[in-house]
Design a protein around this motif. Structure first.
Motif, PDB file in Angstrom:
ATOM      1  N   THR A 101       0.921  -1.262   0.096  1.00 45.63           N
ATOM      2  CA  THR A 101       0.088   0.026  -0.062  1.00 45.63           C
ATOM      3  C   THR A 101       0.692   1.128  -0.071  1.00 45.63           C
ATOM      4  OG1 THR A 101       0.014   0.077   2.591  1.00 45.63           O
ATOM      5  CG2 THR A 101      -1.789  -1.234   1.182  1.00 45.63           C
ATOM      6  N   TYR A 151      -0.320   4.250  -2.037  1.00 46.81           N
ATOM      7  CA  TYR A 151      -1.820   4.691  -1.643  1.00 46.81           C
ATOM      8  C   TYR A 151      -1.874   6.169  -1.830  1.00 46.81           C
ATOM      9  CZ  TYR A 151      -6.420   5.055   0.396  1.00 46.81           C
ATOM     10  OH  TYR A 151      -7.562   5.438   0.640  1.00 46.81           O
ATOM     11  N   ARG A 176      -1.956   8.199   0.959  1.00 44.01           N
ATOM     12  CA  ARG A 176      -2.333   8.911   2.237  1.00 44.01           C
ATOM     13  C   ARG A 176      -1.657   8.023   3.403  1.00 44.01           C
ATOM     14  NH1 ARG A 176      -6.708  12.009   1.254  1.00 44.01           N
ATOM     15  NH2 ARG A 176      -8.055  11.492  -0.537  1.00 44.01           N
ATOM     16  N   THR A 195      -3.440   8.002   6.471  1.00 46.37           N
ATOM     17  CA  THR A 195      -4.617   7.715   7.148  1.00 46.37           C
ATOM     18  C   THR A 195      -5.673   6.779   6.618  1.00 46.37           C
ATOM     19  OG1 THR A 195      -5.747   9.734   6.580  1.00 46.37           O
ATOM     20  CG2 THR A 195      -4.606   9.977   8.426  1.00 46.37           C
ATOM     21  N   SER A 196      -6.625   6.354   7.407  1.00 49.90           N
ATOM     22  CA  SER A 196      -7.691   5.809   6.827  1.00 49.90           C
ATOM     23  C   SER A 196      -8.859   6.788   6.177  1.00 49.90           C
ATOM     24  CB  SER A 196      -8.471   4.905   7.964  1.00 49.90           C
ATOM     25  OG  SER A 196      -9.544   4.236   7.459  1.00 49.90           O
ATOM     26  N   HIS A 197      -9.316   6.558   5.164  1.00 45.03           N
ATOM     27  CA  HIS A 197     -10.057   7.435   4.177  1.00 45.03           C
ATOM     28  C   HIS A 197     -10.839   6.771   3.218  1.00 45.03           C
ATOM     29  CE1 HIS A 197     -10.318  11.598   2.294  1.00 45.03           C
ATOM     30  NE2 HIS A 197     -10.622  10.853   1.322  1.00 45.03           N
ATOM     31  N   SER A 198     -12.093   7.107   3.328  1.00 51.41           N
ATOM     32  CA  SER A 198     -12.968   6.528   2.362  1.00 51.41           C
ATOM     33  C   SER A 198     -13.929   7.599   1.701  1.00 51.41           C
ATOM     34  CB  SER A 198     -13.861   5.419   2.878  1.00 51.41           C
ATOM     35  OG  SER A 198     -14.587   5.809   4.045  1.00 51.41           O
ATOM     36  N   GLU A 199     -14.289   7.376   0.451  1.00 56.66           N
ATOM     37  CA  GLU A 199     -15.270   8.237  -0.195  1.00 56.66           C
ATOM     38  C   GLU A 199     -16.478   7.639  -0.571  1.00 56.66           C
ATOM     39  OE1 GLU A 199     -12.985  10.387  -2.986  1.00 56.66           O
ATOM     40  OE2 GLU A 199     -11.814  11.465  -1.513  1.00 56.66           O
ATOM     41  N   PRO A 200     -17.533   8.309  -0.803  1.00 57.23           N
ATOM     42  CA  PRO A 200     -18.744   7.157  -1.201  1.00 57.23           C
ATOM     43  C   PRO A 200     -18.388   6.727  -2.490  1.00 57.23           C
ATOM     44  CG  PRO A 200     -19.268   9.617  -0.797  1.00 57.23           C
ATOM     45  CD  PRO A 200     -17.913   9.770  -0.656  1.00 57.23           C
ATOM     46  N   GLY A 201     -18.707   5.311  -2.545  1.00 53.40           N
ATOM     47  CA  GLY A 201     -18.618   4.372  -3.675  1.00 53.40           C
ATOM     48  C   GLY A 201     -18.766   3.039  -3.382  1.00 53.40           C
ATOM     49  N   PRO A 202     -18.707   2.221  -4.187  1.00 51.92           N
ATOM     50  CA  PRO A 202     -18.929   0.874  -3.979  1.00 51.92           C
ATOM     51  C   PRO A 202     -17.763   0.253  -3.439  1.00 51.92           C
ATOM     52  CG  PRO A 202     -19.016   1.134  -6.401  1.00 51.92           C
ATOM     53  CD  PRO A 202     -18.912   2.483  -5.781  1.00 51.92           C
ATOM     54  N   GLY A 203     -17.790  -0.584  -2.396  1.00 48.45           N
ATOM     55  CA  GLY A 203     -16.832  -1.227  -1.810  1.00 48.45           C
ATOM     56  C   GLY A 203     -15.898  -0.272  -0.931  1.00 48.45           C
ATOM     57  N   ASP A 204     -15.871   0.886  -0.515  1.00 52.10           N
ATOM     58  CA  ASP A 204     -14.835   1.719  -0.013  1.00 52.10           C
ATOM     59  C   ASP A 204     -14.846   1.242   1.376  1.00 52.10           C
ATOM     60  OD1 ASP A 204     -12.717   3.130  -0.533  1.00 52.10           O
ATOM     61  OD2 ASP A 204     -13.712   5.088  -0.504  1.00 52.10           O
ATOM     62  N   ALA A 205     -15.559   0.077   1.904  1.00 52.49           N
ATOM     63  CA  ALA A 205     -15.467  -0.057   3.462  1.00 52.49           C
ATOM     64  C   ALA A 205     -14.802  -1.672   3.178  1.00 52.49           C
ATOM     65  CB  ALA A 205     -16.732   0.039   3.968  1.00 52.49           C
ATOM     66  N   TRP A 255     -19.021 -10.587   5.696  1.00 56.90           N
ATOM     67  CA  TRP A 255     -19.622 -10.628   6.970  1.00 56.90           C
ATOM     68  C   TRP A 255     -20.800 -11.396   6.734  1.00 56.90           C
ATOM     69  CZ3 TRP A 255     -20.023  -4.619   8.328  1.00 56.90           C
ATOM     70  CH2 TRP A 255     -18.579  -3.918   8.246  1.00 56.90           C
ATOM     71  N   PRO A 259     -17.643  14.806   0.082  1.00 53.68           N
ATOM     72  CA  PRO A 259     -17.648  14.175   1.296  1.00 53.68           C
ATOM     73  C   PRO A 259     -16.641  12.834   1.528  1.00 53.68           C
ATOM     74  CG  PRO A 259     -19.653  13.787   0.108  1.00 53.68           C
ATOM     75  CD  PRO A 259     -18.712  14.729  -0.585  1.00 53.68           C
ATOM     76  N   ALA A 260     -16.293  12.802   2.758  1.00 55.87           N
ATOM     77  CA  ALA A 260     -15.470  11.418   2.650  1.00 55.87           C
ATOM     78  C   ALA A 260     -15.498  11.262   4.362  1.00 55.87           C
ATOM     79  CB  ALA A 260     -13.908  11.969   2.769  1.00 55.87           C
ATOM     80  N   ASN A 261     -15.285  10.002   4.776  1.00 55.94           N
ATOM     81  CA  ASN A 261     -15.173   9.369   6.028  1.00 55.94           C
ATOM     82  C   ASN A 261     -14.002   9.149   6.211  1.00 55.94           C
ATOM     83  OD1 ASN A 261     -17.992   8.780   6.559  1.00 55.94           O
ATOM     84  ND2 ASN A 261     -18.097   7.060   5.604  1.00 55.94           N
ATOM     85  N   ASN A 290     -11.223   7.829   9.007  1.00 57.44           N
ATOM     86  CA  ASN A 290     -10.984   7.004  10.030  1.00 57.44           C
ATOM     87  C   ASN A 290     -11.912   6.110  10.861  1.00 57.44           C
ATOM     88  OD1 ASN A 290      -7.808   7.774  10.402  1.00 57.44           O
ATOM     89  ND2 ASN A 290      -8.890   9.821  10.676  1.00 57.44           N
ATOM     90  N   THR A 319     -11.422   0.271   9.958  1.00 53.40           N
ATOM     91  CA  THR A 319     -10.567  -0.192   9.190  1.00 53.40           C
ATOM     92  C   THR A 319     -10.139  -1.644   9.522  1.00 53.40           C
ATOM     93  OG1 THR A 319      -9.549   2.086   9.214  1.00 53.40           O
ATOM     94  CG2 THR A 319      -8.224   0.549   8.215  1.00 53.40           C
ATOM     95  N   ARG A 375      -7.177  -3.350   1.579  1.00 51.33           N
ATOM     96  CA  ARG A 375      -8.333  -3.406   0.902  1.00 51.33           C
ATOM     97  C   ARG A 375      -8.336  -2.786  -0.404  1.00 51.33           C
ATOM     98  NH1 ARG A 375     -11.571   1.430   1.221  1.00 51.33           N
ATOM     99  NH2 ARG A 375     -10.547   2.950   2.666  1.00 51.33           N
ATOM    100  N   ALA A 419     -12.762   2.402  -3.484  1.00 49.03           N
ATOM    101  CA  ALA A 419     -13.680   2.644  -4.608  1.00 49.03           C
ATOM    102  C   ALA A 419     -13.223   2.975  -5.945  1.00 49.03           C
ATOM    103  CB  ALA A 419     -14.575   3.849  -4.044  1.00 49.03           C
ATOM    104  N   LEU A 453      -5.170   0.072  -3.917  1.00 49.84           N
ATOM    105  CA  LEU A 453      -5.153  -0.633  -2.672  1.00 49.84           C
ATOM    106  C   LEU A 453      -4.800   0.287  -1.285  1.00 49.84           C
ATOM    107  CD1 LEU A 453      -4.824  -3.610  -2.022  1.00 49.84           C
ATOM    108  CD2 LEU A 453      -2.269  -3.725  -1.975  1.00 49.84           C
ATOM    109  N   HIS A 508      -4.417   1.286   2.843  1.00 51.58           N
ATOM    110  CA  HIS A 508      -4.086   0.601   4.004  1.00 51.58           C
ATOM    111  C   HIS A 508      -4.913  -0.206   4.900  1.00 51.58           C
ATOM    112  CE1 HIS A 508      -0.780   3.089   3.038  1.00 51.58           C
ATOM    113  NE2 HIS A 508      -1.190   4.424   3.176  1.00 51.58           N
ATOM    114  N   ILE A 558      -1.051   1.865   8.698  1.00 47.82           N
ATOM    115  CA  ILE A 558      -1.462   3.159   9.266  1.00 47.82           C
ATOM    116  C   ILE A 558      -0.732   3.350  10.301  1.00 47.82           C
ATOM    117  CG2 ILE A 558      -3.058   4.860  10.004  1.00 47.82           C
ATOM    118  CD1 ILE A 558      -5.056   3.388   7.916  1.00 47.82           C
TER     119      ILE A 558
END
Lengths: 101, 401
Positions: free
Chosen positions: A3, A6, A8, A10-20, A26, B201-203, B205, B208, B213, B216, B220, B222, B227
């Motif tokens: 990674t 990558y 960044r 930090t842990s960062h996600s934006e709206p979109g399929p599979g960003d979690a 699960w 907009p973003a989420n 932390n 994780t 992973r 979107a 790849l 972290h 992190i």
């Protein structure tokens, strides 16, 4: 490949399929759709789409027939609960593992 | 401008000159006059910033985290139990890589309740991923705050600037206040690589996963462990960055030159006392007294405690016969945390067969117990004459039990 690229730290996600992540892992029960009962599948026209509307993870497509993305479906069962024709059944994941074997 | 003021006012002036944009703090002795002064600056229009009065230190750090995430230069300050009440958010600020600066006005922690000075509060936050920098006088407080913002923003790691409650916070000393234009030339406005944006907009932390992973966009991303690894990697890199910033500060203001530690009479010293904060200046008198009696002694004051500049410290200490660590904090159940760190730093000096200095550890001044110069002098003299001890015995100074 790791990674490092990558970009960044930090842990960062934006709206979109599979960003979690691949939340399909699960799931303990799987929604299975019966196309002979599902309204848009049976009619062959865009209609109903209540499952698409209610899915909290946005993994059901607004297509004919609707498709469920099992990579990300967590198996919450809301689609099965809301389907007006009861076209969706929640099936134990264990059944599919046995099938593979 | 040369003025005579308290250590807390020195810190407040440093924050004002650094043009911090958000201050969120909850009053606690002995930090209170620092945040009162900042609220005065803001209320009078001398400082353009938002002062957010909060109901607790946990909320103070939460506001700093939020405002820093939105791209603002954020500052808070606290002491003792207030710092401990922040603990969860302190860890969060480091993991979220937010360049918050916080003054920790060192005070002992309860129970039993105490308002007096020792270092247990900030030492107990040693492993949170923050940079910890200990300063010894008012000039170092005001200069330290300005450097802290630059350091934090360069490595994107928050900084605790630690100074002794009362001994520095409430005493008055002369110090130089840099010109605002000079500080502006040294410290540019904070321009984060990423700041919260309502249009995108973003989420930040959120949960994780243990593993990496694909995000979107198919990149790849972290997992948790990557992190945390990057935090450690950047903290280690901070050691070099600190030296660079200190050098840049010296060029701008003519002060500095000791980014990691400050030594006094250590050039030919056989025995070196080591401590954090203003105690090291107290120890300079002790060094002068013992030098008059013919002992080759010196004192090292550690400024940069986390990240720990282990190599530089070991290089400076390895040639001595004995090291005596005087500490106003304790890793309960073992020994002084600084003492453990110094021994650990020296370890690789010993494995190649070279001579290893002995290390003695004195615990003193807890909860504001008076530290008498004569006691320090006798303890240091005893270590010099006794030499290596057979065990890791912890010695207490000023204990009346």
């Amino acid at each position: 490949m790791g990674t490092r690229q990558y970009g960044r730290s930090t842990s960062h996600s934006e709206p979109g399929p599979g960003d979690a992540g691949r939340t399909g892992s699960w799931r303990v029960v799987r929604p299975v759709m019966d196309p002979s009962i599902c309204i848009p599948a049976k009619r062959g026209t865009p209609a109903c789409f209540i499952c698409w509307l209610y899915c909290p993870d946005g993994v059901i497509s607004r297509t004919v027939p609707p498709a469920i993305d099992y990579e990300y479906c967590k198996g919450c069962g809301i689609c099965a609960e809301e389907c007006p024709t009861k076209a969706i059944t929640m099936v134990e994941e264990a059944c599919f593992i046995q099938d593979k074997e | 401008m040369h003025i005579i003021e308290s250590g807390n006012v020195a810190a407040a002036l440093g924050v004002k000159l650094s043009r911090a944009q958000v201050i969120a703090a909850y009053p606690i002795t002995p930090q209170t006059p620092l945040t009162e002064k900042l609220s005065e600056f803001i209320e009078s229009g001398e400082m353009e910033a938002q002062y957010v009065p909060v109901e607790s230190e946990h909320s103070a750090m939460a506001v700093c985290i939020a405002s820093s995430s939105a791209g603002a230069r954020a500052f808070t300050a606290t002491s003792a139990n207030g710092l401990l009440y922040m603990h969860e958010q302190i860890q969060w600020a480091a993991g979220a890589r937010l360049p918050i600066v916080m003054c920790v006005v060192n005070r002992g922690v309860g129970a039993p309740w105490t308002i007096w000075n020792d270092h247990q509060d900030s030492i107990s936050q040693r492993d949170t991923g923050w940079i910890q920098y200990y300063v010894n006088d008012h000039q170092q407080i005001i200069d330290g705050v300005i450097k802290a913002f630059m350091l934090a923003e360069e490595v994107m790691i928050p900084v605790m600037l630690c100074y002794d409650g009362y001994l520095l916070s409430h005493t008055y000393m002369p110090f130089e206040v840099p010109e605002a234009s000079a500080v502006d030339a040294f410290l540019p406005p904070y321009k984060p690589a990423y700041a919260l944006d309502p249009e995108n907009p973003a989420n930040l932390n959120t949960v994780t996963m243990p593993d990496v992973r694909l995000d979107a966009k198919g990149r790849l991303a972290h997992g948790y462990m990557e992190i945390r690894y990057l935090l450690q990697e950047d903290l280690i890199r901070t050691i070099d960055v600190m030296a660079r910033i200190d050098e840049s500060f010296r060029k701008h203001f003519g002060r500095g030159g000791s980014p990691y530690y400050e030594t006094y009479q250590c050039e030919d010293a056989e025995f070196i006392a080591v401590s954090l904060g203003s105690l090291s200046y107290h120890l300079r008198d002790v060094v002068d007294m013992l030098r008059a009696d013919g002992f080759k002694v010196g004192v090292m004051s550690v400024h940069l405690y986390r990240p720990f500049p282990a190599e530089a410290i070991a290089d400076a200490l390895a040639g001595s016969t004995g090291i005596v660590v005087f500490e106003k904090a304790l890793s309960y159940g073992y020994q002084g945390a600084l003492c453990s760190d110094i021994k650990s730093a020296l370890y690789h000096k010993g494995v190649d067969g070279s001579r290893m200095p002995f290390v003695h550890n004195y615990i003193l001044g807890l909860g504001g117990r008076e530290i008498r110069t004569t006691d320090l002098c006798e303890a240091f003299r005893k270590s010099c004459t006794e030499g290596a001890a057979p065990t890791d015995e912890l010695r207490w100074l000023g204990l009346k039990i």
